[in-house]
Design a protein around this motif. Structure first.
Motif, PDB file in Angstrom:
ATOM      1  N   LEU A  83      -2.413  36.586  -1.493  1.00 49.05           N
ATOM      2  CA  LEU A  83      -1.192  35.777  -1.645  1.00 49.05           C
ATOM      3  C   LEU A  83      -0.427  35.602  -0.336  1.00 49.05           C
ATOM      4  O   LEU A  83       0.740  35.223  -0.347  1.00 49.05           O
ATOM      5  CB  LEU A  83      -0.270  36.362  -2.713  1.00 49.05           C
ATOM      6  CG  LEU A  83      -0.710  36.064  -4.144  1.00 49.05           C
ATOM      7  CD1 LEU A  83      -0.073  37.034  -5.114  1.00 49.05           C
ATOM      8  CD2 LEU A  83      -0.361  34.648  -4.529  1.00 49.05           C
ATOM      9  N   GLN A  84      -1.067  35.899   0.789  1.00 42.10           N
ATOM     10  CA  GLN A  84      -0.401  35.617   2.070  1.00 42.10           C
ATOM     11  C   GLN A  84      -0.375  34.111   2.299  1.00 42.10           C
ATOM     12  O   GLN A  84       0.398  33.608   3.096  1.00 42.10           O
ATOM     13  CB  GLN A  84      -1.146  36.302   3.214  1.00 42.10           C
ATOM     14  CG  GLN A  84      -0.767  37.755   3.359  1.00 42.10           C
ATOM     15  CD  GLN A  84      -1.378  38.383   4.585  1.00 42.10           C
ATOM     16  OE1 GLN A  84      -2.587  38.390   4.742  1.00 42.10           O
ATOM     17  NE2 GLN A  84      -0.555  38.911   5.462  1.00 42.10           N
ATOM     18  N   HIS A  85      -1.263  33.427   1.621  1.00 41.10           N
ATOM     19  CA  HIS A  85      -1.311  31.970   1.720  1.00 41.10           C
ATOM     20  C   HIS A  85      -0.718  31.382   0.441  1.00 41.10           C
ATOM     21  O   HIS A  85      -1.395  31.333  -0.580  1.00 41.10           O
ATOM     22  CB  HIS A  85      -2.761  31.501   1.889  1.00 41.10           C
ATOM     23  CG  HIS A  85      -3.396  32.036   3.137  1.00 41.10           C
ATOM     24  ND1 HIS A  85      -4.750  32.138   3.273  1.00 41.10           N
ATOM     25  CD2 HIS A  85      -2.857  32.481   4.287  1.00 41.10           C
ATOM     26  CE1 HIS A  85      -5.022  32.630   4.472  1.00 41.10           C
ATOM     27  NE2 HIS A  85      -3.894  32.849   5.101  1.00 41.10           N
ATOM     28  N   PRO A  86       0.548  30.965   0.490  1.00 44.23           N
ATOM     29  CA  PRO A  86       1.210  30.530  -0.755  1.00 44.23           C
ATOM     30  C   PRO A  86       0.570  29.256  -1.328  1.00 44.23           C
ATOM     31  O   PRO A  86       0.406  28.278  -0.606  1.00 44.23           O
ATOM     32  CB  PRO A  86       2.649  30.257  -0.313  1.00 44.23           C
ATOM     33  CG  PRO A  86       2.604  30.149   1.172  1.00 44.23           C
ATOM     34  CD  PRO A  86       1.430  30.911   1.645  1.00 44.23           C
ATOM     35  N   PRO A  87       0.180  29.294  -2.606  1.00 39.95           N
ATOM     36  CA  PRO A  87      -0.517  28.153  -3.198  1.00 39.95           C
ATOM     37  C   PRO A  87       0.287  26.846  -3.193  1.00 39.95           C
ATOM     38  O   PRO A  87      -0.320  25.777  -3.227  1.00 39.95           O
ATOM     39  CB  PRO A  87      -0.790  28.605  -4.631  1.00 39.95           C
ATOM     40  CG  PRO A  87      -0.824  30.079  -4.551  1.00 39.95           C
ATOM     41  CD  PRO A  87       0.177  30.447  -3.501  1.00 39.95           C
ATOM     42  N   TYR A  88       1.636  26.918  -3.109  1.00 44.49           N
ATOM     43  CA  TYR A  88       2.379  25.646  -3.164  1.00 44.49           C
ATOM     44  C   TYR A  88       2.074  24.746  -1.961  1.00 44.49           C
ATOM     45  O   TYR A  88       2.228  23.533  -2.028  1.00 44.49           O
ATOM     46  CB  TYR A  88       3.888  25.900  -3.300  1.00 44.49           C
ATOM     47  CG  TYR A  88       4.530  26.505  -2.061  1.00 44.49           C
ATOM     48  CD1 TYR A  88       4.939  25.682  -1.011  1.00 44.49           C
ATOM     49  CD2 TYR A  88       4.721  27.886  -1.942  1.00 44.49           C
ATOM     50  CE1 TYR A  88       5.516  26.240   0.126  1.00 44.49           C
ATOM     51  CE2 TYR A  88       5.278  28.436  -0.811  1.00 44.49           C
ATOM     52  CZ  TYR A  88       5.675  27.607   0.219  1.00 44.49           C
ATOM     53  OH  TYR A  88       6.224  28.135   1.348  1.00 44.49           O
ATOM     54  N   GLU A 118      -8.824  43.940  -6.355  1.00 37.55           N
ATOM     55  CA  GLU A 118      -8.589  44.027  -7.807  1.00 37.55           C
ATOM     56  C   GLU A 118      -7.106  43.876  -8.155  1.00 37.55           C
ATOM     57  O   GLU A 118      -6.766  43.326  -9.182  1.00 37.55           O
ATOM     58  CB  GLU A 118      -9.130  45.349  -8.373  1.00 37.55           C
ATOM     59  CG  GLU A 118      -8.481  46.575  -7.743  1.00 37.55           C
ATOM     60  CD  GLU A 118      -8.924  47.884  -8.370  1.00 37.55           C
ATOM     61  OE1 GLU A 118      -9.796  47.867  -9.256  1.00 37.55           O
ATOM     62  OE2 GLU A 118      -8.379  48.941  -7.969  1.00 37.55           O
ATOM     63  N   ALA A 119      -6.234  44.346  -7.266  1.00 33.81           N
ATOM     64  CA  ALA A 119      -4.803  44.290  -7.569  1.00 33.81           C
ATOM     65  C   ALA A 119      -4.236  42.893  -7.321  1.00 33.81           C
ATOM     66  O   ALA A 119      -3.352  42.435  -8.053  1.00 33.81           O
ATOM     67  CB  ALA A 119      -4.056  45.312  -6.721  1.00 33.81           C
ATOM     68  N   SER A 120      -4.745  42.213  -6.298  1.00 36.35           N
ATOM     69  CA  SER A 120      -4.156  40.912  -5.949  1.00 36.35           C
ATOM     70  C   SER A 120      -4.638  39.775  -6.849  1.00 36.35           C
ATOM     71  O   SER A 120      -3.900  38.834  -7.123  1.00 36.35           O
ATOM     72  CB  SER A 120      -4.507  40.532  -4.517  1.00 36.35           C
ATOM     73  OG  SER A 120      -4.429  41.618  -3.675  1.00 36.35           O
ATOM     74  N   ARG A 157       1.441  40.684   2.556  1.00 37.37           N
ATOM     75  CA  ARG A 157       0.391  41.025   1.595  1.00 37.37           C
ATOM     76  C   ARG A 157       1.033  41.551   0.306  1.00 37.37           C
ATOM     77  O   ARG A 157       1.904  42.406   0.347  1.00 37.37           O
ATOM     78  CB  ARG A 157      -0.494  42.083   2.232  1.00 37.37           C
ATOM     79  CG  ARG A 157      -1.796  42.263   1.564  1.00 37.37           C
ATOM     80  CD  ARG A 157      -2.649  43.223   2.360  1.00 37.37           C
ATOM     81  NE  ARG A 157      -3.986  42.664   2.584  1.00 37.37           N
ATOM     82  CZ  ARG A 157      -4.894  42.586   1.633  1.00 37.37           C
ATOM     83  NH1 ARG A 157      -4.630  42.987   0.408  1.00 37.37           N
ATOM     84  NH2 ARG A 157      -6.074  42.060   1.895  1.00 37.37           N
ATOM     85  N   GLN A 158       0.605  41.062  -0.875  1.00 33.71           N
ATOM     86  CA  GLN A 158       1.260  41.432  -2.128  1.00 33.71           C
ATOM     87  C   GLN A 158       0.760  42.769  -2.661  1.00 33.71           C
ATOM     88  O   GLN A 158       1.503  43.529  -3.232  1.00 33.71           O
ATOM     89  CB  GLN A 158       1.018  40.350  -3.178  1.00 33.71           C
ATOM     90  CG  GLN A 158       1.749  39.059  -2.891  1.00 33.71           C
ATOM     91  CD  GLN A 158       3.251  39.240  -2.929  1.00 33.71           C
ATOM     92  OE1 GLN A 158       3.788  39.754  -3.904  1.00 33.71           O
ATOM     93  NE2 GLN A 158       3.943  38.838  -1.875  1.00 33.71           N
TER      94      GLN A 158
END
Ligand code: UDP
Ligand code: MG
Length: 329
Positions: free
Chosen positions: A107-112, A24-26, A210-211
């Protein structure tokens, strides 16, 4: 209008698959990043398929809220927590894109990195996997253990399973269709990507921390995933049991001859109890180990022969569903 429709029909669609367990937080943070990504590629249609893997927090509500804002967000809600591997299979079944990018929710896998993946895909590669330059923050023991595991796996299987490569990758529709055919209940998806073959290439990325939220893996669950990886991809441990069996019976045979000759030459005083005990214990240990190894395989046969579905869906809103809904309005 017709022209627009025609253009829309021809537009390639990219799906992003995100398995979520207590995220829920990420998710809102990830969504913000994904919007940037999707808006920078308006020449593609996009679908974000989240698979809610029986989360115990408000993950599903968060997904539904996001969907209200943006109908590119679709979801599959599983009936309970089935684990990431199974949640991903649910995703493979439900994505509708011409290709799919699998991403973690944290978000450990950066979307860029996806930009680069798309370029490679357009060049004609079917499986563009992301390779970690470094492994991020991780306990030393866990890292060594993981590297050791890959070494064993690589030595014992005929297929090449790459270290430092995870589920973060872009897969063409061809690969998705192939993966959908591999429906074993005990899944080791990382091996499956390699097993199906196709044209592969790598892009490198820096693993982020991990964010938000917590990693749901602990040492024991990683150990069991490692055993899963080995047992589901190779029967090599059975061969080890055979080899150890041959070796010990050979030693026992030589020792037996030695004992007989000794008894003939020097008689047989009742001694050697410690030797007897240690040999019995040693062999007993090896037998249990071999039984355990056989048991691992039999356990898998047991699970597979039941032929149960791999996962159960409670509710889903998929892209096709969305289109039907839209046209009925
Ligand atoms: N995940 C899942 N089901 C589970 C455990 C994890 O769908 O039972 C998802 C999780 O939400 C995340 C991804 O799998 O998107 C990776 O999990 P995590 O970050 O906990 O693993 P790590 O990055 O530590 O390997
Ligand atoms: Mg993670």
């Amino acid at each position: 209008m017709l022209h627009y429709r025609f253009k829309n029909l021809k537009m390639k669609k990219i799906s992003i698959l995100i398995p979520c367990y207590n995220e829920e937080a990420s998710l809102p943070l990830l969504y913000n990043e994904l919007v940037k990504l999707m808006d920078s590629h308006t020449n593609y249609a996009w679908e974000v398929l989240t698979v809610n893997d029986g989360s115990k927090d408000r993950t599903l509500e968060v997904i539904k809220d996001l969907r209200k804002k943006d109908n590119r967000i679709c979801y599959v809600d599983l009936s309970r927590n089935f684990g990431k591997e199974k949640a991903m299979l649910a995703g493979f079944d439900y994505v509708t894109g011409d290709c799919m990018v699998i991403m973690d929710a944290d978000l450990q896998h950066p979307p860029y990195v996806v930009n680069e993946m798309i370029t490679k895909w357009e060049e004609g590669y079917d499986d563009v996997y992301a390779k970690r330059k470094s492994r991020g923050k991780e306990p030393w023991l866990r890292k060594q253990f993981s590297l050791f595991f890959y070494k064993i796996l690589q030595k014992t299987t005929k297929i090449e399973i790459l270290p430092n490569v995870g589920d973060f990758r872009l897969l063409d529709r061809k690969c998705i269709e192939s993966l959908k055919q591999l429906r074993e209940t005990e899944r080791y998806t990382k091996g499956m990507y390699c097993w199906i073959g196709y044209r592969k290439t790598a892009v490198e990325f820096e693993q982020q921390d991990r964010q938000a939220g917590q990693s749901s893996w602990n040492f024991l669950s990683l150990l069991s995933l490692a055993i899963e990886g080995i047992v589901s991809f190779t029967t090599f441990p059975l061969k080890i049991a055979t080899i150890v069996g041959i070796f010990t019976s050979l030693c026992a045979f030589i020792y037996m001859i030695y004992v007989i000759i000794k008894a003939i030459l020097f008689g047989d005083p009742v001694s050697g109890f410690p030797t007897l005990l240690s040999v019995i214990l040693f062999l007993g240990g090896i037998q249990l180990l071999a039984l355990g190894i056989i048991g691992e395989y039999i356990g898998r046969i047991f699970h597979e022969t039941k032929g149960r579905p791999v996962y159960i869906v409670r509710e889903s809103v998929s892209y096709t569903h969305l289109r039907a809904h839209e046209t009925s309005q």
